[in-house]
Design an enzyme around this catalytic site. Structure first.
Site, PDB file in Angstrom:
ATOM      1  CE1 TYR A  60       0.623   0.685   4.468  1.00  0.00           C
ATOM      2  CE2 TYR A  60      -0.548  -1.410   4.615  1.00  0.00           C
ATOM      3  CZ  TYR A  60       0.245  -0.426   5.199  1.00  0.00           C
ATOM      4  OH  TYR A  60       0.649  -0.549   6.507  1.00  0.00           O
ATOM      5  CE  LYS A 109       6.242   0.087   6.308  1.00  0.00           C
ATOM      6  NZ  LYS A 109       7.499  -0.546   6.686  1.00  0.00           N
TER       7      LYS A 109
HETATM    8  C1  HXC Z   1      -5.177   4.627  17.913  1.00  0.00           C
HETATM    9  C2  HXC Z   1      -3.177   4.668  19.067  1.00  0.00           C
HETATM   10  C3  HXC Z   1      -3.091   3.243  19.009  1.00  0.00           C
HETATM   11  C4  HXC Z   1      -4.161   2.536  18.360  1.00  0.00           C
HETATM   12  C5  HXC Z   1      -1.351   4.001  20.069  1.00  0.00           C
HETATM   13  N1  HXC Z   1      -2.076   5.077  19.731  1.00  0.00           N
HETATM   14  N2  HXC Z   1      -1.938   2.864  19.637  1.00  0.00           N
HETATM   15  N3  HXC Z   1      -4.204   5.352  18.522  1.00  0.00           N
HETATM   16  N4  HXC Z   1      -5.156   3.260  17.812  1.00  0.00           N
HETATM   17  N5  HXC Z   1      -4.166   1.214  18.259  1.00  0.00           N
HETATM   18  C6  HXC Z   1      -1.777   6.465  20.036  1.00  0.00           C
HETATM   19  C7  HXC Z   1      -1.715   6.733  21.537  1.00  0.00           C
HETATM   20  O1  HXC Z   1      -3.008   6.971  22.078  1.00  0.00           O
HETATM   21  C8  HXC Z   1      -0.823   7.977  21.596  1.00  0.00           C
HETATM   22  O2  HXC Z   1      -1.532   9.132  21.252  1.00  0.00           O
HETATM   23  C9  HXC Z   1       0.174   7.737  20.459  1.00  0.00           C
HETATM   24  O3  HXC Z   1      -0.467   6.818  19.555  1.00  0.00           O
HETATM   25  C10 HXC Z   1       1.459   7.120  20.978  1.00  0.00           C
HETATM   26  O4  HXC Z   1       1.142   5.911  21.637  1.00  0.00           O
HETATM   27  P1  HXC Z   1       2.135   5.187  22.653  1.00  0.00           P
HETATM   28  O5  HXC Z   1       1.477   3.929  23.104  1.00  0.00           O
HETATM   29  O6  HXC Z   1       2.610   6.156  23.694  1.00  0.00           O
HETATM   30  O7  HXC Z   1       3.390   4.891  21.701  1.00  0.00           O
HETATM   31  P2  HXC Z   1       4.578   3.875  21.892  1.00  0.00           P
HETATM   32  O8  HXC Z   1       4.548   3.229  23.253  1.00  0.00           O
HETATM   33  O9  HXC Z   1       5.830   4.577  21.476  1.00  0.00           O
HETATM   34  O10 HXC Z   1       4.249   2.707  20.840  1.00  0.00           O
HETATM   35  C11 HXC Z   1       4.346   2.926  19.447  1.00  0.00           C
HETATM   36  C12 HXC Z   1       3.279   2.125  18.695  1.00  0.00           C
HETATM   37  C13 HXC Z   1       3.335   0.618  19.109  1.00  0.00           C
HETATM   38  C14 HXC Z   1       3.499   2.347  17.213  1.00  0.00           C
HETATM   39  C15 HXC Z   1       1.902   2.681  19.103  1.00  0.00           C
HETATM   40  O11 HXC Z   1       2.312  -0.086  18.450  1.00  0.00           O
HETATM   41  C16 HXC Z   1       4.675   0.004  18.812  1.00  0.00           C
HETATM   42  O12 HXC Z   1       5.600   0.076  19.641  1.00  0.00           O
HETATM   43  N6  HXC Z   1       4.834  -0.604  17.610  1.00  0.00           N
HETATM   44  C17 HXC Z   1       6.116  -1.177  17.147  1.00  0.00           C
HETATM   45  C18 HXC Z   1       5.952  -2.463  16.410  1.00  0.00           C
HETATM   46  C19 HXC Z   1       4.863  -2.513  15.369  1.00  0.00           C
HETATM   47  O13 HXC Z   1       3.972  -1.636  15.310  1.00  0.00           O
HETATM   48  N7  HXC Z   1       4.913  -3.568  14.538  1.00  0.00           N
HETATM   49  C20 HXC Z   1       3.946  -3.793  13.507  1.00  0.00           C
HETATM   50  C21 HXC Z   1       4.530  -3.437  12.185  1.00  0.00           C
HETATM   51  S1  HXC Z   1       3.526  -4.233  11.016  1.00  0.00           S
HETATM   52  P3  HXC Z   1      -2.045  10.187  22.391  1.00  0.00           P
HETATM   53  O14 HXC Z   1      -2.711  11.283  21.615  1.00  0.00           O
HETATM   54  O15 HXC Z   1      -2.999   9.394  23.254  1.00  0.00           O
HETATM   55  O16 HXC Z   1      -0.812  10.641  23.123  1.00  0.00           O
HETATM   56  C22 HXC Z   1       3.470  -3.406   9.593  1.00  0.00           C
HETATM   57  C23 HXC Z   1       2.816  -4.258   8.506  1.00  0.00           C
HETATM   58  C24 HXC Z   1       2.268  -3.506   7.374  1.00  0.00           C
HETATM   59  O17 HXC Z   1       3.922  -2.325   9.441  1.00  0.00           O
HETATM   60  C25 HXC Z   1       1.585  -4.326   6.279  1.00  0.00           C
HETATM   61  C26 HXC Z   1       0.842  -5.552   6.647  1.00  0.00           C
HETATM   62  C27 HXC Z   1       0.358  -6.339   5.456  1.00  0.00           C
HETATM   63  P1  NAP Z   2       7.604  -6.369  14.336  1.00  0.00           P
HETATM   64  O1  NAP Z   2       8.116  -7.684  14.805  1.00  0.00           O
HETATM   65  O2  NAP Z   2       6.701  -5.598  15.246  1.00  0.00           O
HETATM   66  O3  NAP Z   2       8.850  -5.487  13.909  1.00  0.00           O
HETATM   67  C1  NAP Z   2       8.962  -4.110  14.090  1.00  0.00           C
HETATM   68  C2  NAP Z   2      10.277  -3.814  14.776  1.00  0.00           C
HETATM   69  O4  NAP Z   2      10.511  -2.410  14.777  1.00  0.00           O
HETATM   70  C3  NAP Z   2      10.315  -4.284  16.246  1.00  0.00           C
HETATM   71  O5  NAP Z   2      11.466  -5.077  16.437  1.00  0.00           O
HETATM   72  C4  NAP Z   2      10.413  -2.996  17.033  1.00  0.00           C
HETATM   73  O6  NAP Z   2      11.230  -3.197  18.201  1.00  0.00           O
HETATM   74  C5  NAP Z   2      11.087  -2.068  16.029  1.00  0.00           C
HETATM   75  N1  NAP Z   2      10.818  -0.652  16.321  1.00  0.00           N
HETATM   76  C6  NAP Z   2       9.629  -0.053  16.477  1.00  0.00           C
HETATM   77  N2  NAP Z   2       9.790   1.239  16.771  1.00  0.00           N
HETATM   78  C7  NAP Z   2      11.125   1.471  16.791  1.00  0.00           C
HETATM   79  C8  NAP Z   2      11.933   2.615  17.036  1.00  0.00           C
HETATM   80  N3  NAP Z   2      11.382   3.814  17.338  1.00  0.00           N
HETATM   81  N4  NAP Z   2      13.272   2.477  16.964  1.00  0.00           N
HETATM   82  C9  NAP Z   2      13.835   1.287  16.666  1.00  0.00           C
HETATM   83  N5  NAP Z   2      13.139   0.166  16.419  1.00  0.00           N
HETATM   84  C10 NAP Z   2      11.790   0.268  16.497  1.00  0.00           C
HETATM   85  O7  NAP Z   2       6.770  -6.542  12.972  1.00  0.00           O
HETATM   86  P2  NAP Z   2       7.151  -7.247  11.579  1.00  0.00           P
HETATM   87  O8  NAP Z   2       5.886  -7.802  11.052  1.00  0.00           O
HETATM   88  O9  NAP Z   2       8.341  -8.129  11.725  1.00  0.00           O
HETATM   89  O10 NAP Z   2       7.534  -5.986  10.669  1.00  0.00           O
HETATM   90  C11 NAP Z   2       8.835  -5.804  10.135  1.00  0.00           C
HETATM   91  C12 NAP Z   2       8.773  -4.933   8.896  1.00  0.00           C
HETATM   92  O11 NAP Z   2       8.018  -5.571   7.882  1.00  0.00           O
HETATM   93  C13 NAP Z   2       8.117  -3.571   9.103  1.00  0.00           C
HETATM   94  O12 NAP Z   2       8.775  -2.603   8.315  1.00  0.00           O
HETATM   95  C14 NAP Z   2       6.713  -3.772   8.566  1.00  0.00           C
HETATM   96  O13 NAP Z   2       6.100  -2.581   8.149  1.00  0.00           O
HETATM   97  C15 NAP Z   2       7.033  -4.686   7.396  1.00  0.00           C
HETATM   98  N6  NAP Z   2       5.913  -5.463   6.884  1.00  0.00           N
HETATM   99  C16 NAP Z   2       5.428  -6.503   7.594  1.00  0.00           C
HETATM  100  C17 NAP Z   2       4.406  -7.259   7.047  1.00  0.00           C
HETATM  101  C18 NAP Z   2       3.870  -8.461   7.769  1.00  0.00           C
HETATM  102  O14 NAP Z   2       2.914  -9.069   7.281  1.00  0.00           O
HETATM  103  N7  NAP Z   2       4.416  -8.870   8.897  1.00  0.00           N
HETATM  104  C19 NAP Z   2       3.877  -6.930   5.808  1.00  0.00           C
HETATM  105  C20 NAP Z   2       4.392  -5.832   5.122  1.00  0.00           C
HETATM  106  C21 NAP Z   2       5.432  -5.104   5.656  1.00  0.00           C
HETATM  107  P3  NAP Z   2      11.072  -2.336  19.557  1.00  0.00           P
HETATM  108  O15 NAP Z   2       9.631  -2.321  19.912  1.00  0.00           O
HETATM  109  O16 NAP Z   2      11.971  -3.076  20.531  1.00  0.00           O
HETATM  110  O17 NAP Z   2      11.626  -0.976  19.267  1.00  0.00           O
END
Ligand code: HXC
Ligand code: NAP
Length: 285
Positions: free
Chosen positions: A152, A167
């Site tokens: 996307y 992205k």
């Molecule tokens: C709405 C949300 C939310 C949710 C957090 N927020 N989660 N809002 N829906 N589900 C809001 C909070 O209310 C807050 O806003 C702000 O975002 C920051 O939230 P925190 O919890 O303080 O942030 P933090 O602890 O730094 O966590 C960051 C995060 C978390 C992005 C929210 O999910 C995370 O750590 N993610 C890292 C790993 C990850 O996301 N992996 C998946 C990648 S998969 P306010 O206004 O309340 O302060 C991917 C795949 C793509 O990318 C394609 C798939 C096919």
């Molecule tokens: P994941 O395990 O949640 O990986 C995300 C990683 O990013 C975690 O290790 C997290 O570690 C790290 N991260 C998040 N915030 C960070 C920050 N501020 N600084 C440094 N590291 C940070 O999810 P995943 O599925 O393996 O995703 C990996 C990649 O693939 C991502 O780019 C995602 O968009 C892409 N992707 C995944 C899928 C899928 O189906 N899984 C599909 C398309 C694309 P910490 O929380 O310890 O920081």
């Protein structure tokens, strides 16, 4: 589902993977270690990194350095590069994999929620790219960037709008620098994966019983999700010298998912064979 490249393809090569302690980053890292690379994994959570580093070393016999780093903090990225050089001599490639994401109707998001995803994905990637690129250019070293985007990035997608915006920016960064930095012998490519099950993605994008209700495999022409080794094979190829002439490319690995959703008549897969028999009899000559 097997490894693809020759053993030792990455001997004496050092690769940094952001977000390398979990999910796809960890799986790609494991395969690079099996191919002889030195690996540096970074993310915010040091305890997760240390545990993964020990596990990966034990599984592969390779060397893993774990450095805590928030990709939104430029000095922390510079520190990762310094620590990598201290331990392994130089950085050969960077895999920009760290990301943050969640599903939400956009009107429910606070501006901070939008920022958090864009800052991790886009700012994190350009900070890491800038720090590593400047270092390579100053030292007259070649380098390789591999950026993980999504399909996307070019179609856009509702309900993950901050991620889609970020992205798209990463894809543009990839293509722009592929041209601008080619003169320094720095290549930039991207991979756009479809659904590959990970705890990080599934818990945030398919929470509760959404995974059952919207089983991603059903949307995919190949009727299955991706296997981590399949992605690792592609990543290793794009990080290796075998792909030395590929620059500025984004390779999709999604079983045909995104093309199907754009195809005007793709839904006709629901038509059973008997109905096609009837339709064939009805069609005009
Ligand atoms: C709405 C949300 C939310 C949710 C957090 N927020 N989660 N809002 N829906 N589900 C809001 C909070 O209310 C807050 O806003 C702000 O975002 C920051 O939230 P925190 O919890 O303080 O942030 P933090 O602890 O730094 O966590 C960051 C995060 C978390 C992005 C929210 O999910 C995370 O750590 N993610 C890292 C790993 C990850 O996301 N992996 C998946 C990648 S998969 P306010 O206004 O309340 O302060 C991917 C795949 C793509 O990318 C394609 C798939 C096919
Ligand atoms: P994941 O395990 O949640 O990986 C995300 C990683 O990013 C975690 O290790 C997290 O570690 C790290 N991260 C998040 N915030 C960070 C920050 N501020 N600084 C440094 N590291 C940070 O999810 P995943 O599925 O393996 O995703 C990996 C990649 O693939 C991502 O780019 C995602 O968009 C892409 N992707 C995944 C899928 C899928 O189906 N899984 C599909 C398309 C694309 P910490 O929380 O310890 O920081």
């Amino acid at each position: 589902m097997n490894g693809m490249l020759k053993p030792e393809s990455f001997k004496n090569k050092t690769i940094i993977i952001t977000g390398g302690g979990t999910g796809l980053g960890k799986s790609m890292g494991k395969y690079l270690l099996e191919l002889g690379a030195n690996l540096v994994i970074t993310s915010r959570k040091k305890e997760v990194l240390d545990k993964s580093a020990a596990e990966l070393e034990q599984q592969t016999g390779g060397k893993v350095l774990a450095v805590a780093c928030d990709v939104r903090k430029y000095e922390e990225i510079e520190n990762v590069i310094k620590e990598t050089e201290n331990r392994f001599g130089q950085v050969d490639a960077v895999l920009n994999n760290a990301a943050g994401n969640f599903i939400s109707p956009t009107e429910r998001l606070s501006h901070r929620a939008f920022d958090i995803v864009v800052d991790i994905v886009l700012k994190g990637t350009y900070y890491t790219t800038l720090a590593a690129g400047k270092n390579w250019i100053n030292k007259k070293q070649p380098g390789i960037f591999l950026n993980i985007v999504t399909t996307y990035a070019w179609t856009g997608s509702g309900y993950v709008v901050p991620s889609a915006c970020a992205k798209a920016g990463v894809l543009s960064l990839t293509r722009s620098l592929a041209v601008e930095w080619a003169k320094y012998n720095i290549r930039s490519n991207a991979i756009a994966p479809g659904p590959f099950p990970t705890e990080g993605a599934w818990s945030r994008l398919l929470p509760g019983d959404l995974a059952k209700k919207f089983d991603p495999a059903q949307r995919i022409p190949l009727k299955r999700v991706g296997n981590h080794q399949e992605l690792a094979n592609l990543a290793a190829y794009l990080l290796s010298e075998y792909s030395a002439y590929i620059n500025g490319e984004v390779i999709t690995i999604d079983g045909g998912e995104w093309l199907r959703s754009g195809g005007e008549f793709s839904h006709l897969e629901m038509v059973p064979a008997e109905m096609w028999d009837v339709l064939e009899k009805m069609r005009g000559k």
